[in-house]
Design a protein around this motif. Structure first.
Motif, mmCIF file in Angstrom:
data_model
loop_
_atom_site.group_PDB
_atom_site.id
_atom_site.type_symbol
_atom_site.label_atom_id
_atom_site.label_comp_id
_atom_site.label_asym_id
_atom_site.label_seq_id
_atom_site.Cartn_x
_atom_site.Cartn_y
_atom_site.Cartn_z
ATOM 1 N N ILE B 83 1.490 -0.897 -0.236
ATOM 2 C CA ILE B 83 -0.179 0.055 0.003
ATOM 3 C C ILE B 83 0.943 1.342 0.081
ATOM 4 O O ILE B 83 0.806 2.210 -0.705
ATOM 5 N N GLY B 84 1.668 1.377 1.236
ATOM 6 C CA GLY B 84 3.072 2.211 0.915
ATOM 7 C C GLY B 84 3.022 2.797 -0.469
ATOM 8 O O GLY B 84 3.298 3.575 -0.636
ATOM 9 N N ALA B 85 3.729 1.796 -1.238
ATOM 10 C CA ALA B 85 4.079 2.206 -2.534
ATOM 11 C C ALA B 85 2.933 2.943 -3.840
ATOM 12 O O ALA B 85 3.567 3.318 -4.583
ATOM 13 N N LEU B 86 2.568 2.189 -3.696
ATOM 14 C CA LEU B 86 0.979 2.800 -4.393
ATOM 15 C C LEU B 86 0.547 3.874 -3.916
ATOM 16 O O LEU B 86 0.656 5.032 -4.943
ATOM 17 N N ILE B 87 0.626 4.595 -2.666
ATOM 18 C CA ILE B 87 0.720 5.491 -2.406
ATOM 19 C C ILE B 87 1.612 6.325 -2.903
ATOM 20 O O ILE B 87 1.434 7.789 -3.290
ATOM 21 N N LYS B 91 -0.284 9.538 -7.046
ATOM 22 C CA LYS B 91 -0.648 11.069 -6.416
ATOM 23 C C LYS B 91 -2.289 10.452 -6.075
ATOM 24 O O LYS B 91 -3.003 10.887 -4.910
ATOM 25 N N ARG B 92 -2.983 9.970 -6.877
ATOM 26 C CA ARG B 92 -4.473 10.015 -6.756
ATOM 27 C C ARG B 92 -5.005 9.044 -5.288
ATOM 28 O O ARG B 92 -5.302 9.380 -4.962
ATOM 29 N N VAL B 93 -4.020 7.436 -5.458
ATOM 30 C CA VAL B 93 -4.521 6.900 -4.308
ATOM 31 C C VAL B 93 -3.582 7.222 -3.142
ATOM 32 O O VAL B 93 -4.660 7.796 -2.078
ATOM 33 N N ASP B 94 -3.008 8.385 -2.882
ATOM 34 C CA ASP B 94 -2.966 9.339 -1.576
ATOM 35 C C ASP B 94 -3.651 10.317 -0.671
ATOM 36 O O ASP B 94 -4.379 10.550 -0.488
ATOM 37 N N ARG B 95 -4.118 10.711 -2.378
ATOM 38 C CA ARG B 95 -4.931 11.693 -2.342
ATOM 39 C C ARG B 95 -6.723 11.794 -1.318
ATOM 40 O O ARG B 95 -6.613 11.726 -0.764
ATOM 41 N N TYR B 96 -7.035 10.627 -1.827
ATOM 42 C CA TYR B 96 -7.735 9.686 -1.596
ATOM 43 C C TYR B 96 -7.615 8.945 -0.537
ATOM 44 O O TYR B 96 -9.144 8.928 0.813
ATOM 45 N N VAL B 147 9.239 6.128 -1.415
ATOM 46 C CA VAL B 147 9.075 5.608 -3.256
ATOM 47 C C VAL B 147 9.514 7.095 -3.636
ATOM 48 O O VAL B 147 9.274 7.633 -4.860
ATOM 49 N N ARG B 148 8.395 8.008 -3.204
ATOM 50 C CA ARG B 148 8.516 9.265 -3.386
ATOM 51 C C ARG B 148 9.925 9.745 -4.347
ATOM 52 O O ARG B 148 10.121 11.072 -3.920
ATOM 53 N N ASN B 149 10.676 9.518 -2.765
ATOM 54 C CA ASN B 149 11.920 10.103 -3.196
ATOM 55 C C ASN B 149 13.493 9.907 -4.424
ATOM 56 O O ASN B 149 13.990 9.669 -4.664
ATOM 57 N N LEU B 150 12.237 8.487 -5.024
ATOM 58 C CA LEU B 150 12.556 8.210 -5.927
ATOM 59 C C LEU B 150 13.856 8.319 -7.273
ATOM 60 O O LEU B 150 12.599 9.638 -7.069
ATOM 61 N N GLU B 151 14.592 8.354 -7.316
ATOM 62 C CA GLU B 151 15.257 9.511 -8.418
ATOM 63 C C GLU B 151 14.715 8.739 -9.772
ATOM 64 O O GLU B 151 15.140 8.473 -10.539
ATOM 65 N N PRO B 152 14.403 9.981 -10.724
ATOM 66 C CA PRO B 152 13.172 9.979 -12.134
ATOM 67 C C PRO B 152 14.021 9.425 -12.933
ATOM 68 O O PRO B 152 14.174 8.397 -13.511
ATOM 69 N N VAL B 153 15.607 10.160 -12.946
ATOM 70 C CA VAL B 153 16.862 9.308 -13.629
ATOM 71 C C VAL B 153 17.134 8.082 -13.428
ATOM 72 O O VAL B 153 17.333 7.001 -14.757
ATOM 73 N N LEU B 154 16.745 7.058 -12.091
ATOM 74 C CA LEU B 154 17.105 6.274 -12.092
ATOM 75 C C LEU B 154 15.793 5.200 -12.636
ATOM 76 O O LEU B 154 16.025 4.309 -13.750
ATOM 77 N N GLY B 167 8.809 -5.704 -12.490
ATOM 78 C CA GLY B 167 10.010 -5.322 -12.697
ATOM 79 C C GLY B 167 10.691 -4.362 -12.595
ATOM 80 O O GLY B 167 12.042 -4.041 -11.627
ATOM 81 N N LEU B 168 10.379 -3.751 -12.701
ATOM 82 C CA LEU B 168 10.470 -2.006 -12.162
ATOM 83 C C LEU B 168 10.316 -2.359 -10.926
ATOM 84 O O LEU B 168 10.995 -1.808 -10.256
ATOM 85 N N PHE B 169 9.298 -2.625 -9.993
ATOM 86 C CA PHE B 169 8.956 -2.341 -8.494
ATOM 87 C C PHE B 169 9.971 -3.104 -8.265
ATOM 88 O O PHE B 169 10.684 -2.197 -7.367
#
Lengths: 293, 259
Positions: B83-87, B91-96, B147-154, B167-169
């Motif tokens: 659930i934490g990874a989904l949140i 962003k939508r999951v987080d908002r709801y 997950v929010r702090n994940l580097e987009p470049v990676l 695979g990405l997860f």
């Protein structure tokens, strides 16, 4: 040299036909910039097998965006881009991208980083290790194979990024200002090393940079790009002998190419200006424009 | 300037433990002079400790407590990380869900206990659910932050090599967020012991919480201390193990301060 190369292998690796890209920003109230922004227009180029092409231009000219379209990470909105005669629809292992930011996975050792693409390719553990070893050696970092990225210098990180991209044997290497963040001396060494690796592996390389010298020194051809909207202004054939050494930069031929590129960019008028940074390097920069993406 | 890695190991060990050792010695000696039924000497407690091990009482209580908390924690970790990874990712999951989770997190777990007992009985199931409930939040919140702090470049780099979806997860998101997840896990694990003991005090067939409460009610002060000592040791060992695990799994991180 470049001509003979083209004759030897006239296979076309990459082709872009009328590639264009328009970003549509979401409409917001009171936002004068809301609407669409044209990043690329009518980009046409074909790159032969084994060719080294530079894309040079000021920031904002869409050179990196074009590279990302070729990588498949960025969708295009007009025209078509091909690799080996097939339209590009997404990323795949026939292209390797090397980014400006150090994109090594910090939780993997150098060896495991280089093995990453091979894991995706489902190559056996034993073969992965052998292949990784070979490419780590190619970039001269064998003794660092079991280190983590945080223990490496910027130049070493980029060499590993190159090894990682080469390991899964793509046809084309796409390089997005890969040496912009390393110091001047290291950059010089990396240029020579890249050329050595290129000649050894015979990959097609598309190299994005905002440094005119870098683009000429490395490439068979230099595509000069200009902004607003991003397009290729002219493609110059660079007939300098290979192998190239830093001494070539002070030759009159090199100077002539440098002036030619410079002129092409100057003609754009006030939008482009030269910026000399503290370390004495020359950059091209566009006058900041209000753009919303 | 001193050479090497600071003070000698023995000296460091001495500094770390001397205060505790002094307190233990005092506990051993003082009650022999000031007799009080509330403070039996440490020697007496240790004798009772041994008796409780020998007659199997301590073991069955320890086993029950550990089993319940490990199952509850395992459930919480699986759900919390997912659930934490989904949140963190959507962003939508987080908002709801954010408001709901805040409300859940801020409600005292002990206030909800009677409801769980009503719904799931006084047995182990209600305790497992209570522990899962109490421990899910640190893991979930930490995972989301990681997950929010994940580097987009990676992510871009992995995508360029054709990695997508699961695979990405597994290859990028999870390892990248692992320092956060492990910190959350450590917090969750200590909470699981805390909550378990409280829940067992309210009623159970076996368990360390029950043992302590039962001993206290029957004025078996020494037995009560045995239960407390066991929980204390359990907590310390658990924390040490988790710190060790965390270090092992995050050697790739640059540390500003060395161990």
């Amino acid at each position: 040299m470049p001509e003979s190369k083209e004759f030897q292998e006239n296979a076309c690796r990459i082709k872009a036909e009328d590639v264009g890209l328009v970003y549509h920003s979401k409409h917001r109230k009171n936002d004068p910039n809301a609407g669409s922004f044209r990043a690329l227009q009518h980009v046409n180029i074909s790159v032969g097998a084994g060719e080294f092409l530079s894309l040079v231009g000021p920031s904002g000219c869409g050179k990196s965006t074009f590279l990302y379209i070729l990588s498949g990470l960025q969708r295009l909105s007009e025209g078509t881009a091909w690799i080996n005669g097939t339209p590009i629809t997404g990323p795949a292992l026939d292209r390797g991208i090397i980014m400006q930011a150090y994109a090594l996975f910090p939780w993997r050792t150098v060896r495991k980083n280089v093995e990453f693409g091979l894991e995706v390719k489902r190559i056996s553990k034993k073969d992965r290790r052998a292949i990784a070893e070979q490419f780590i050696e190619l970039v001269g970092l064998s003794e660092f194979a079991d280190r983590y990225p945080y223990e490496l210098s910027g130049g070493m990180k980029q060499r590993i990024a190159i090894a990682r991209a080469l390991a899964y044997d793509p046809d084309v290497l796409l390089m997005d200002e890969p040496f912009a963040a390393v110091d001047e001396q290291t950059r010089g060494l990396l240029h020579e090393e890249l050329l050595r690796i290129w000649e050894k592996t015979n990959k097609t390389i598309i190299f994005v940079t905002h440094s005119i010298d870098e683009s000429i020194f490395l490439a068979d051809r230099v595509a000069v790009m200009t902004p607003c909207p991003g397009k290729i202004k002219e493609i110059l054939q660079i007939d300098l002998p290979r192998p190239r050494t830093p001494a070539i930069k002070s030759s009159s031929e090199f100077g002539a190419y440098r002036n030619r590129v410079w002129q092409l960019l100057q003609n754009e008028g006030e939008r482009t200006e030269e910026v000399i940074t503290l370390d004495g390097r020359k950059h091209l920069s566009t006058v900041p424009q209000e753009v919303s993406i | 300037m001193r050479e090497g890695k600071g003070p000698h190991l023995l000296l460091r060990l001495y500094r770390k433990t001397i205060v505790i050792i002094v307190l233990l010695v005092l506990w051993w000696i003082l009650p022999q002079f000031i007799e009080s039924m509330y403070f039996p000497p440490l020697g007496v407690i240790l004798a009772e400790f041994r008796r409780n091990i020998e007659n199997g009482e301590l073991l069955i209580n320890l086993y029950t407590s550990l089993r319940v908390s490990i199952i509850g924690l395992a459930v919480a970790e699986v759900l919390g990380i997912s659930i934490g990874a989904l949140i963190g990712w959507f962003k939508r999951v987080d908002r709801y869900l954010n408001a709901l989770f805040q409300v859940m997190r801020c409600t005292s777990i002990l206030a909800l206990l009677p409801l769980f007992v009503l719904l799931f009985g006084a047995g182990e199931l209600s305790k497992i659910i209570i522990i899962a409930w109490a421990t899910i939040f640190p893991t979930m919140i930490n995972t989301a932050q990681g997950v929010r702090n994940l580097e987009p470049v990676l992510v871009r780099s992995a995508r360029s090599m054709g990695v997508r979806g699961v695979g990405l997860f597994l290859k990028i998101i999870l390892p990248s967020a692992s320092p956060y997840i492990l910190a959350g896990f450590r917090l969750s694990a200590s909470i699981s012991l805390l909550v378990l003991v409280a829940a067992e005090m309210l009623g159970a067939a076996h368990g360390l919480g029950l043992m302590i409460n039962d001993a206290s009610r029957n004025f078996q002060v020494t037995r009560m201390y045995v239960g407390m000592l066991t929980i204390m040791i359990l907590g310390v060992v658990l924390n040490a193990a988790l710190v060790w695990l965390e270090r092992r799994l995050t050697v790739w991180q640059e540390r500003a301060v060395s161990a």
